[in-house]
Write a protein that holds these residues in place. Sequence first.
Motif, PDB file in Angstrom:
ATOM      1  N   ARG A   4       8.820  21.307 -33.711  1.00  0.00           N
ATOM      2  CA  ARG A   4       9.278  21.377 -35.097  1.00  0.00           C
ATOM      3  C   ARG A   4      10.805  21.295 -35.156  1.00  0.00           C
ATOM      4  NH1 ARG A   4       6.375  26.250 -37.936  1.00  0.00           N
ATOM      5  NH2 ARG A   4       7.172  25.215 -39.780  1.00  0.00           N
ATOM      6  N   ILE A   5      11.305  20.548 -36.123  1.00  0.00           N
ATOM      7  CA  ILE A   5      12.749  20.408 -36.316  1.00  0.00           C
ATOM      8  C   ILE A   5      13.110  21.089 -37.631  1.00  0.00           C
ATOM      9  CG2 ILE A   5      14.624  18.779 -36.741  1.00  0.00           C
ATOM     10  CD1 ILE A   5      13.093  16.746 -35.055  1.00  0.00           C
ATOM     11  N   LEU A   6      14.120  21.916 -37.610  1.00  0.00           N
ATOM     12  CA  LEU A   6      14.600  22.587 -38.808  1.00  0.00           C
ATOM     13  C   LEU A   6      15.589  21.677 -39.522  1.00  0.00           C
ATOM     14  CD1 LEU A   6      14.886  25.118 -40.600  1.00  0.00           C
ATOM     15  CD2 LEU A   6      16.721  25.850 -39.067  1.00  0.00           C
ATOM     16  N   LYS A   7      15.328  21.425 -40.786  1.00  0.00           N
ATOM     17  CA  LYS A   7      16.249  20.647 -41.617  1.00  0.00           C
ATOM     18  C   LYS A   7      16.623  21.518 -42.804  1.00  0.00           C
ATOM     19  CE  LYS A   7      14.471  16.118 -40.419  1.00  0.00           C
ATOM     20  NZ  LYS A   7      14.000  14.826 -40.905  1.00  0.00           N
ATOM     21  N   ILE A   8      17.910  21.597 -43.065  1.00  0.00           N
ATOM     22  CA  ILE A   8      18.411  22.405 -44.169  1.00  0.00           C
ATOM     23  C   ILE A   8      19.142  21.478 -45.128  1.00  0.00           C
ATOM     24  CG2 ILE A   8      19.975  24.272 -44.828  1.00  0.00           C
ATOM     25  CD1 ILE A   8      19.537  25.418 -41.994  1.00  0.00           C
ATOM     26  N   ALA A  42      29.743  12.775 -53.299  1.00  0.00           N
ATOM     27  CA  ALA A  42      28.628  12.582 -54.217  1.00  0.00           C
ATOM     28  C   ALA A  42      27.469  11.901 -53.488  1.00  0.00           C
ATOM     29  CB  ALA A  42      29.066  11.734 -55.406  1.00  0.00           C
ATOM     30  N   ALA A  43      27.789  11.168 -52.451  1.00  0.00           N
ATOM     31  CA  ALA A  43      26.768  10.514 -51.637  1.00  0.00           C
ATOM     32  C   ALA A  43      26.133  11.544 -50.713  1.00  0.00           C
ATOM     33  CB  ALA A  43      27.407   9.401 -50.809  1.00  0.00           C
ATOM     34  N   LEU A  44      24.891  11.324 -50.415  1.00  0.00           N
ATOM     35  CA  LEU A  44      24.192  12.168 -49.462  1.00  0.00           C
ATOM     36  C   LEU A  44      24.887  12.054 -48.112  1.00  0.00           C
ATOM     37  CD1 LEU A  44      21.664  13.849 -48.600  1.00  0.00           C
ATOM     38  CD2 LEU A  44      20.566  11.669 -48.122  1.00  0.00           C
ATOM     39  N   THR A  45      25.160  13.195 -47.503  1.00  0.00           N
ATOM     40  CA  THR A  45      25.777  13.226 -46.175  1.00  0.00           C
ATOM     41  C   THR A  45      24.843  13.974 -45.247  1.00  0.00           C
ATOM     42  OG1 THR A  45      27.976  13.234 -47.173  1.00  0.00           O
ATOM     43  CG2 THR A  45      27.832  13.872 -44.865  1.00  0.00           C
ATOM     44  N   LYS A  46      24.335  13.296 -44.238  1.00  0.00           N
ATOM     45  CA  LYS A  46      23.427  13.896 -43.265  1.00  0.00           C
ATOM     46  C   LYS A  46      24.215  14.131 -41.978  1.00  0.00           C
ATOM     47  CE  LYS A  46      19.177  12.959 -40.727  1.00  0.00           C
ATOM     48  NZ  LYS A  46      18.140  11.981 -40.437  1.00  0.00           N
ATOM     49  N   ILE A  47      24.152  15.351 -41.478  1.00  0.00           N
ATOM     50  CA  ILE A  47      24.868  15.694 -40.254  1.00  0.00           C
ATOM     51  C   ILE A  47      23.850  16.130 -39.211  1.00  0.00           C
ATOM     52  CG2 ILE A  47      26.682  17.121 -39.242  1.00  0.00           C
ATOM     53  CD1 ILE A  47      27.640  17.667 -42.140  1.00  0.00           C
ATOM     54  N   SER A  48      23.919  15.538 -38.023  1.00  0.00           N
ATOM     55  CA  SER A  48      22.994  15.901 -36.946  1.00  0.00           C
ATOM     56  C   SER A  48      23.701  15.785 -35.594  1.00  0.00           C
ATOM     57  CB  SER A  48      21.745  15.014 -36.986  1.00  0.00           C
ATOM     58  OG  SER A  48      22.095  13.656 -36.839  1.00  0.00           O
ATOM     59  N   TYR A  49      23.004  16.170 -34.548  1.00  0.00           N
ATOM     60  CA  TYR A  49      23.568  16.148 -33.203  1.00  0.00           C
ATOM     61  C   TYR A  49      23.551  14.736 -32.630  1.00  0.00           C
ATOM     62  CZ  TYR A  49      24.379  17.058 -28.299  1.00  0.00           C
ATOM     63  OH  TYR A  49      24.904  17.037 -27.040  1.00  0.00           O
ATOM     64  N   MET A 179      27.386  14.397 -34.499  1.00  0.00           N
ATOM     65  CA  MET A 179      28.471  15.175 -33.908  1.00  0.00           C
ATOM     66  C   MET A 179      28.001  15.835 -32.613  1.00  0.00           C
ATOM     67  SD  MET A 179      30.270  16.969 -37.187  1.00  0.00           S
ATOM     68  CE  MET A 179      31.682  17.420 -36.188  1.00  0.00           C
ATOM     69  N   ASN A 180      28.883  15.837 -31.642  1.00  0.00           N
ATOM     70  CA  ASN A 180      28.603  16.516 -30.381  1.00  0.00           C
ATOM     71  C   ASN A 180      29.030  17.974 -30.558  1.00  0.00           C
ATOM     72  OD1 ASN A 180      28.240  17.418 -27.801  1.00  0.00           O
ATOM     73  ND2 ASN A 180      29.176  15.629 -26.842  1.00  0.00           N
ATOM     74  N   ASN A 181      28.174  18.712 -31.266  1.00  0.00           N
ATOM     75  CA  ASN A 181      28.449  20.108 -31.610  1.00  0.00           C
ATOM     76  C   ASN A 181      27.152  20.889 -31.370  1.00  0.00           C
ATOM     77  OD1 ASN A 181      28.704  22.576 -33.027  1.00  0.00           O
ATOM     78  ND2 ASN A 181      30.219  21.680 -34.420  1.00  0.00           N
ATOM     79  N   GLU A 182      27.217  21.907 -30.565  1.00  0.00           N
ATOM     80  CA  GLU A 182      26.029  22.673 -30.188  1.00  0.00           C
ATOM     81  C   GLU A 182      25.273  23.236 -31.376  1.00  0.00           C
ATOM     82  OE1 GLU A 182      24.632  23.072 -27.065  1.00  0.00           O
ATOM     83  OE2 GLU A 182      26.100  21.529 -26.541  1.00  0.00           O
ATOM     84  N   ILE A 183      25.955  23.498 -32.478  1.00  0.00           N
ATOM     85  CA  ILE A 183      25.277  24.065 -33.648  1.00  0.00           C
ATOM     86  C   ILE A 183      24.183  23.134 -34.178  1.00  0.00           C
ATOM     87  CG2 ILE A 183      26.845  23.209 -35.430  1.00  0.00           C
ATOM     88  CD1 ILE A 183      26.626  26.002 -36.736  1.00  0.00           C
ATOM     89  N   PHE A 184      24.326  21.837 -33.931  1.00  0.00           N
ATOM     90  CA  PHE A 184      23.354  20.860 -34.411  1.00  0.00           C
ATOM     91  C   PHE A 184      22.294  20.508 -33.378  1.00  0.00           C
ATOM     92  CE2 PHE A 184      27.289  19.775 -36.768  1.00  0.00           C
ATOM     93  CZ  PHE A 184      26.858  20.194 -38.021  1.00  0.00           C
ATOM     94  N   LYS A 185      22.472  20.941 -32.162  1.00  0.00           N
ATOM     95  CA  LYS A 185      21.544  20.570 -31.088  1.00  0.00           C
ATOM     96  C   LYS A 185      20.202  21.264 -31.319  1.00  0.00           C
ATOM     97  CE  LYS A 185      22.032  19.380 -26.275  1.00  0.00           C
ATOM     98  NZ  LYS A 185      22.822  19.555 -25.065  1.00  0.00           N
ATOM     99  N   GLU A 186      19.146  20.524 -31.122  1.00  0.00           N
ATOM    100  CA  GLU A 186      17.781  20.995 -31.278  1.00  0.00           C
ATOM    101  C   GLU A 186      17.523  21.559 -32.661  1.00  0.00           C
ATOM    102  OE1 GLU A 186      16.620  23.446 -27.976  1.00  0.00           O
ATOM    103  OE2 GLU A 186      17.518  22.073 -26.556  1.00  0.00           O
TER     104      GLU A 186
END
Length: 186
Positions: A4-8, A42-49, A179-186
Motif C-alpha cells: 500500500r502507498i500512502l498518498k496525501i 494553482a496547478a496541481l503539484t505532485k511531489i514524490s521520491y 525529489m531525493n528526500n527520505e520523507i518521500f521514500k516508500e
Amino acid sequence: SESRILKIGVVGEVKAGKSSFLNALIFNGEDILPKACTPMTAALTKISYGEKQAASIYFYSEQAWEKIENYSQQYDEMFESEYEVYKKKVDATNALRRNMKAILLSREEKKNDIDKKLPKWLVACKELTDMASKSTIDRDEVLGTCKELEVADIKTGLKDYIGAGGKFTALVEHVEIKMNNEIFKE
C-alpha cells in the motif's frame, strides 16, 4: 501492508496558504513551492521520491486553455456588470446630496472590492490569462506538451514554471516533482 502507498492531498480555496503549509511541513520552512498574493501554484503539484531531482511540466491542452480564456471573458462581463451597478449607486448618491459629491472610483481602484463578489475560480482564470498575455512565450508551441527537466536545485529550477512571474507559469496545468528526500521514500 507493504504494497500500500500512502498518498496525501492538500486542497483548499485559491490563495488559502496550501504552498506555505507544505513549505513549513516538508521543506523546513524554506520556500520551495512559490507563494504569493496571486495563485502561484494553482496547478496541481505532485511531489514524490526519485533518485534524481527532476520535474515533469505538463502544459494545459489547447481545449483547457480555451476554457480558461472563456472563463476569463465571463469574468470581464461580470466585472463590468458589477462596476455599472457601482456607478449607478454613486450617481444616485450624488443626486441625493447637493453639497458633497461621492467620488467615483476607477475600475482599477474598485477591482479588489468587485473581485470579492465574483467566484474565486473566475478571478483565478482572469489572473492566468492576464499573466499569459504579458508573457513572450508562444502559447501554440507549449500548449498540450510536456517538458522533462533534471533539476539540480528545485527552488530555482522551477521558477520559470511555477514561480511568481515565471515565463511559463500561467500555462502550466500540473507539475510532477521527484525529489531525493527520505520523507518521500516508500
